[in-house]
Scaffold this motif. Structure first.
Motif, PDB file in Angstrom:
ATOM      1  N   VAL A   4      16.050  21.158 -41.023  1.00 18.72           N
ATOM      2  CA  VAL A   4      16.656  19.836 -41.113  1.00 18.72           C
ATOM      3  C   VAL A   4      16.191  19.171 -42.391  1.00 18.72           C
ATOM      4  CG1 VAL A   4      16.811  17.569 -40.041  1.00 18.72           C
ATOM      5  CG2 VAL A   4      16.743  19.601 -38.620  1.00 18.72           C
ATOM      6  N   ARG A   5      17.112  18.528 -43.048  1.00 13.54           N
ATOM      7  CA  ARG A   5      16.761  17.806 -44.275  1.00 13.54           C
ATOM      8  C   ARG A   5      16.216  16.432 -43.892  1.00 13.54           C
ATOM      9  NH1 ARG A   5      19.678  14.509 -48.068  1.00 13.54           N
ATOM     10  NH2 ARG A   5      18.987  14.897 -50.194  1.00 13.54           N
ATOM     11  N   VAL A   6      14.956  16.231 -44.182  1.00  8.52           N
ATOM     12  CA  VAL A   6      14.288  14.991 -43.781  1.00  8.52           C
ATOM     13  C   VAL A   6      14.065  14.126 -45.010  1.00  8.52           C
ATOM     14  CG1 VAL A   6      12.176  14.028 -42.828  1.00  8.52           C
ATOM     15  CG2 VAL A   6      13.165  16.104 -41.865  1.00  8.52           C
ATOM     16  N   VAL A   7      14.524  12.909 -44.933  1.00 11.00           N
ATOM     17  CA  VAL A   7      14.420  11.991 -46.072  1.00 11.00           C
ATOM     18  C   VAL A   7      13.400  10.910 -45.748  1.00 11.00           C
ATOM     19  CG1 VAL A   7      15.685  10.413 -47.549  1.00 11.00           C
ATOM     20  CG2 VAL A   7      16.851  12.374 -46.517  1.00 11.00           C
ATOM     21  N   ASN A   8      12.406  10.852 -46.568  1.00 10.61           N
ATOM     22  CA  ASN A   8      11.386   9.792 -46.404  1.00 10.61           C
ATOM     23  C   ASN A   8      10.791   9.801 -45.015  1.00 10.61           C
ATOM     24  OD1 ASN A   8      11.763   8.956 -48.965  1.00 10.61           O
ATOM     25  ND2 ASN A   8      13.106   7.246 -48.470  1.00 10.61           N
ATOM     26  N   ASN A   9      10.549  10.988 -44.488  1.00  7.82           N
ATOM     27  CA  ASN A   9       9.912  11.162 -43.188  1.00  7.82           C
ATOM     28  C   ASN A   9      10.747  10.671 -42.030  1.00  7.82           C
ATOM     29  OD1 ASN A   9       7.606  12.398 -44.080  1.00  7.82           O
ATOM     30  ND2 ASN A   9       6.677  10.456 -44.661  1.00  7.82           N
ATOM     31  N   VAL A  10      11.984  10.416 -42.233  1.00  9.39           N
ATOM     32  CA  VAL A  10      12.834   9.987 -41.124  1.00  9.39           C
ATOM     33  C   VAL A  10      13.788  11.123 -40.805  1.00  9.39           C
ATOM     34  CG1 VAL A  10      14.554   8.344 -40.356  1.00  9.39           C
ATOM     35  CG2 VAL A  10      12.675   7.588 -41.844  1.00  9.39           C
ATOM     36  N   PRO A  11      13.615  11.744 -39.645  1.00  8.93           N
ATOM     37  CA  PRO A  11      14.533  12.842 -39.299  1.00  8.93           C
ATOM     38  C   PRO A  11      15.912  12.273 -38.964  1.00  8.93           C
ATOM     39  CG  PRO A  11      12.998  12.422 -37.501  1.00  8.93           C
ATOM     40  CD  PRO A  11      12.583  11.538 -38.615  1.00  8.93           C
ATOM     41  N   PRO A  12      16.943  13.012 -39.184  1.00 12.13           N
ATOM     42  CA  PRO A  12      18.293  12.509 -38.914  1.00 12.13           C
ATOM     43  C   PRO A  12      18.539  12.373 -37.414  1.00 12.13           C
ATOM     44  CG  PRO A  12      18.388  14.809 -39.514  1.00 12.13           C
ATOM     45  CD  PRO A  12      16.977  14.372 -39.712  1.00 12.13           C
ATOM     46  N   THR A  13      19.392  11.440 -37.098  1.00 14.28           N
ATOM     47  CA  THR A  13      19.714  11.204 -35.692  1.00 14.28           C
ATOM     48  C   THR A  13      21.133  11.690 -35.422  1.00 14.28           C
ATOM     49  OG1 THR A  13      20.390   9.008 -36.350  1.00 14.28           O
ATOM     50  CG2 THR A  13      18.210   9.236 -35.390  1.00 14.28           C
ATOM     51  N   GLY A  14      21.470  11.630 -34.160  1.00 12.24           N
ATOM     52  CA  GLY A  14      22.853  11.991 -33.842  1.00 12.24           C
ATOM     53  C   GLY A  14      22.947  13.366 -33.246  1.00 12.24           C
ATOM     54  N   ASP A  15      24.116  13.634 -32.768  1.00 11.81           N
ATOM     55  CA  ASP A  15      24.389  14.891 -32.102  1.00 11.81           C
ATOM     56  C   ASP A  15      24.394  16.014 -33.124  1.00 11.81           C
ATOM     57  OD1 ASP A  15      27.099  16.072 -29.952  1.00 11.81           O
ATOM     58  OD2 ASP A  15      24.960  16.626 -30.140  1.00 11.81           O
ATOM     59  N   TYR A  16      24.309  17.183 -32.618  1.00 11.79           N
ATOM     60  CA  TYR A  16      24.492  18.361 -33.446  1.00 11.79           C
ATOM     61  C   TYR A  16      25.840  18.253 -34.171  1.00 11.79           C
ATOM     62  CZ  TYR A  16      24.919  23.324 -34.516  1.00 11.79           C
ATOM     63  OH  TYR A  16      25.084  24.517 -35.124  1.00 11.79           O
ATOM     64  N   SER A  17      25.794  18.464 -35.502  1.00 18.50           N
ATOM     65  CA  SER A  17      26.977  18.098 -36.292  1.00 18.50           C
ATOM     66  C   SER A  17      28.203  18.936 -35.972  1.00 18.50           C
ATOM     67  CB  SER A  17      26.660  18.205 -37.779  1.00 18.50           C
ATOM     68  OG  SER A  17      26.263  19.547 -38.044  1.00 18.50           O
ATOM     69  N   PHE A  18      28.011  20.072 -35.398  1.00 20.47           N
ATOM     70  CA  PHE A  18      29.177  20.908 -35.113  1.00 20.47           C
ATOM     71  C   PHE A  18      29.694  20.735 -33.686  1.00 20.47           C
ATOM     72  CE2 PHE A  18      29.379  22.959 -39.041  1.00 20.47           C
ATOM     73  CZ  PHE A  18      28.085  23.168 -39.485  1.00 20.47           C
ATOM     74  N   ALA A  19      29.050  19.847 -32.921  1.00 20.40           N
ATOM     75  CA  ALA A  19      29.480  19.727 -31.524  1.00 20.40           C
ATOM     76  C   ALA A  19      30.896  19.200 -31.422  1.00 20.40           C
ATOM     77  CB  ALA A  19      28.523  18.811 -30.787  1.00 20.40           C
TER      78      ALA A  19
END
Lengths: 446, 265
Positions: free
Chosen positions: A95-110
């Protein structure tokens, strides 16, 4: 663009807007009026034709944008779940983490996990609306289960169905069940009238027809295609001629033309016969089966329909009719012969007699050329059979089988003017001017 | 096919005439067109015309844009009056001319102009309403400069450059009224006229063409007109046909020989 090249050579600064324009030493032609957009190289731009697209497909400024420098990007191996799965399986991915904040949300391919909505009916509904003489309840249930499992892929369903049914039958049953269900469940008929299933119901016979026609077209041989194209062109020409005649407000008799067409083979699409009692055409049933006699007659008729025409125009039309059945090469040979005989290709004094004579002369020259071809053909055949060669002659329809009796010619060989002759492994003589003329056999061919 | 009929011809100039039926079995076409006129089948009326131009170099009087004085015309091949058949001729000149559409309403159908260039002139011929309602399109390329195998001949102001082409306007199955009107006229030729075709000898035709004397026999340019004779062309054609027929006969004999040969073996 030439401007930037020149500036480059001279070492002048380029326009401030541009980012790094990649320079190639070879200059490519480009329209002066269009400036190449920045962000893509000139050659890539030239691939599109050198013109900007009407609608910008890619935001060009985004192409070479670099990420803002203040972000801190790291990649982490993290667990995730997908709403598309029914179980609670947890998998891991980068996962690409920006400024220590992991992305939220559903799996993008769902969101791509779409499925078809298959209606479910109760037994009661089945009894009331869905019974069918050919289909049992078990079969229908199984059909629906398969539809659910296989996402309405009827080809797969047909393959797996225990009772062998065609794809069209399955489709028919499925859609009619759905229609009946919709109608039954609707509050009023008007509600469902706009449903696509109701507006365009599945018609099993049309579907079968359509598939049959498709497979016929697909399996048509090259030969058949050519013949069809020829016939269509012929029909088009004749209907156009008829249209021209009809425009002069007289009906045209097409008896002769139809006779010619029928012999030429096949169905004539779209041509209607309009017999007229005031027929001016000679009703010769003995007209030869080539199209030229029909052409003459119909040209004469259409000339008459004009009510007024120039003699030169009339002659042109008749000459065209005479040449319609022959190829360009033959026409050129006729003209060459006329010149050799000292005759003007277009008469200088086109009186009636002169024009008639001219036309007759052209016809006679055509006959002469035809005979010449026949003679050559026969001579080459004669020599080939005298030497006893049985080289296979492929399927020109007018050829006869020489297997048993090499020396019997038989009288009725209709030689068409442009007959081709192919022979595998035969060596050609000096290439004859008309490549369609049959090649002469050499002794070395044995 | 009726044996006796009264024919009402509808042209303005001719009174109703009674026609005797043709003994040859020619039919008068029973179809009536919009105005009830009848056509006579298998008769052909044709009008030999010559379409051409005569151009004089102006010599000392020539300016930059007017170097030649030329006349373009449609005339009868034997210089007869075409007004009996043709109502009007429109010459479409090059757009650089003022009012390039020139209409000539009466014979002789000719148009004179001054200019410097050669171009194609489209000519539209309108016929009298009782002849045919269609118009006919011809074209003629105006020639100003004499062509010569030995190089261009010095332009003389006395001798013009003449370009003419012969043609015939054909009227298949002409209207009966038209036929009766013109059958006597010297400009008009008729082929296949049935023997039984009987008309009062003087008839309307004479008076009609006396009214309009638009022939070109005395036209100032008539001395330059070319004569067209079919004799030469016919001669070449008949000779050519004979030769071709002889060749055909020869080839047919050869074909028979080739056919016969293998069977003999």
């Amino acid at each position: 663009m030439g401007g930037t090249d020149a500036k480059d050579i001279l070492g002048l600064p380029k326009t401030p807007l541009s980012l790094s324009l990649t320079q190639e030493k070879k200059s490519r032609p480009q329209k002066e009026s269009h400036r190449k957009p920045d962000g893509i190289s000139r050659e890539v731009y030239a691939l599109t034709g050198g013109v900007a697209p009407l609608m910008p497909s890619i935001d060009v400024t985004q192409l070479k944008r670099r990420p803002p420098a203040d972000e801190k990007v790291a990649w982490q191996w993290l667990p995730f779940t997908s709403s598309a799965r029914k179980d609670a399986l947890q998998l891991y991915h980068w996962v690409r983490v920006v400024n220590n904040v992991p992305p939220t949300g559903d799996y993008s391919f769902a969101k791509y996990n779409k499925s078809v909505v298959i209606l479910k009916y109760t037994d009661e509904e089945y009894e009331n609306h869905l019974t069918d003489p050919v289909w049992t309840k078990e079969e229908t249930d199984q059909l629906f289960e398969f539809c659910q499992n296989f996402d309405l892929r009827f080809v797969v369903i047909a393959d797996r169905f225990p009772v062998s049914r065609t794809v069209e039958e399955l489709k028919d049953r499925y859609y009619s069940v759905n229609r009946a269900l919709l109608r039954a469940r609707a509050q009023s008929p008007a509600d469902v009238a706009n449903h696509p299933l109701m507006k365009e119901p599945y018609d099993i016979t049309r579907d079968r027809e359509r598939k049959r026609a498709l497979s016929m077209v697909l399996s048509q041989s090259r030969h058949q295609e050519k013949k069809d194209a020829e016939i269509l062109a012929e029909a088009k020409r004749i209907t156009e001629m008829r249209l021209a005649a009809r425009r002069a407000e007289e009906p045209v008799v097409s008896a002769n033309e139809n006779a010619g067409l029928d012999k030429a083979d096949g169905v004539v699409p779209g041509s209607s016969v309009s017999p007229s009692s005031n027929s001016q055409l000679p009703a010769t049933a003995v007209a030869p089966s080539t199209l030229t006699m029909a052409d003459y007659a119909s040209t004469l008729a259409s000339l008459r329909m004009l009510h007024v025409y120039l003699r030169t125009y009339g002659l042109e039309q008749m000459v065209q009719a005479a040449s319609s059945a022959v190829g360009l090469r033959t026409i050129k040979r006729v003209e060459q012969t006329l010149q050799d005989l000292g005759v003007n290709l277009k008469p200088k004094v086109p009186t009636k007699t002169v024009c008639d004579e001219h036309l007759e002369l052209r016809k006679e020259i055509l006959t002469l050329l035809n005979l010449q071809k026949q003679l050559q053909y026969k001579e080459s055949e004669g020599s080939s059979h005298r030497e006893g060669s049985f080289a296979a002659m492929p399927d020109t329809p007018k050829d006869r089988v020489f297997a048993s009796d090499p020396f019997s010619f038989g009288a009725e060989r209709p030689i068409k003017k442009e007959q081709k002759r192919k022979g595998p492994g035969r060596q050609a003589d000096t290439p004859s001017p008309a490549h369609k003329r049959p090649r002469k056999m050499k002794a070395s061919d044995l | 096919m009726e044996s006796d009929m009264e024919v009402m011809s509808e042209t303005d100039a001719s009174p109703p005439q009674k026609l005797r039926m043709f003994g040859m079995g020619r039919t008068i076409d029973d179809r009536e067109d919009e105005s009830g006129r009848r056509r006579i089948k298998d008769v052909e009326v044709y009008l030999p015309i010559v379409c051409g131009s005569v151009a004089f170099f102006l010599g000392k009087r020539a300016t930059e844009y007017r170097t030649h004085k030329w006349t373009v015309y449609v005339r009868g091949a034997t210089n007869e009056d075409l007004g009996v058949v043709i109502k009007r001729v429109i010459f479409h000149l090059h757009p650089s001319f003022k009012n390039p559409t020139r209409v000539v309403d009466s014979p002789p159908f000719a148009l004179s102009e001054c200019g410097w260039g050669e171009f194609k002139i489209d000519i539209t011929v309108f016929l009298h309403t009782d002849v045919c309602e269609k118009k006919l399109e011809l074209s003629h390329v105006l020639k100003l400069n004499p062509e010569n195998e030995y190089g261009s001949v010095p332009k003389s102001i006395k001798i013009p450059v003449v370009a003419e082409s012969y043609n015939e306007i054909v009227f298949p199955d002409p209207f009966e009224s038209f036929l009766t009107r013109v059958y006597n006229h010297p400009a008009v030729h008729i082929s296949n006229l049935p023997d039984g075709f009987n008309l009062p000898p003087t008839g309307v035709a004479d008076t009609y063409h006396q009214l309009r004397n638009g022939d070109t026999k005395d036209h100032p340019l008539s001395q330059w007109f070319l004569t067209f004779s079919e004799a030469d062309e016919l001669f070449t054609l008949t000779a050519a046909r004979q030769k071709v027929q002889a060749d055909i006969a020869k080839l047919k004999r050869q074909l028979i020989m080739v056919d016969g040969q293998p069977e003999g073996l």
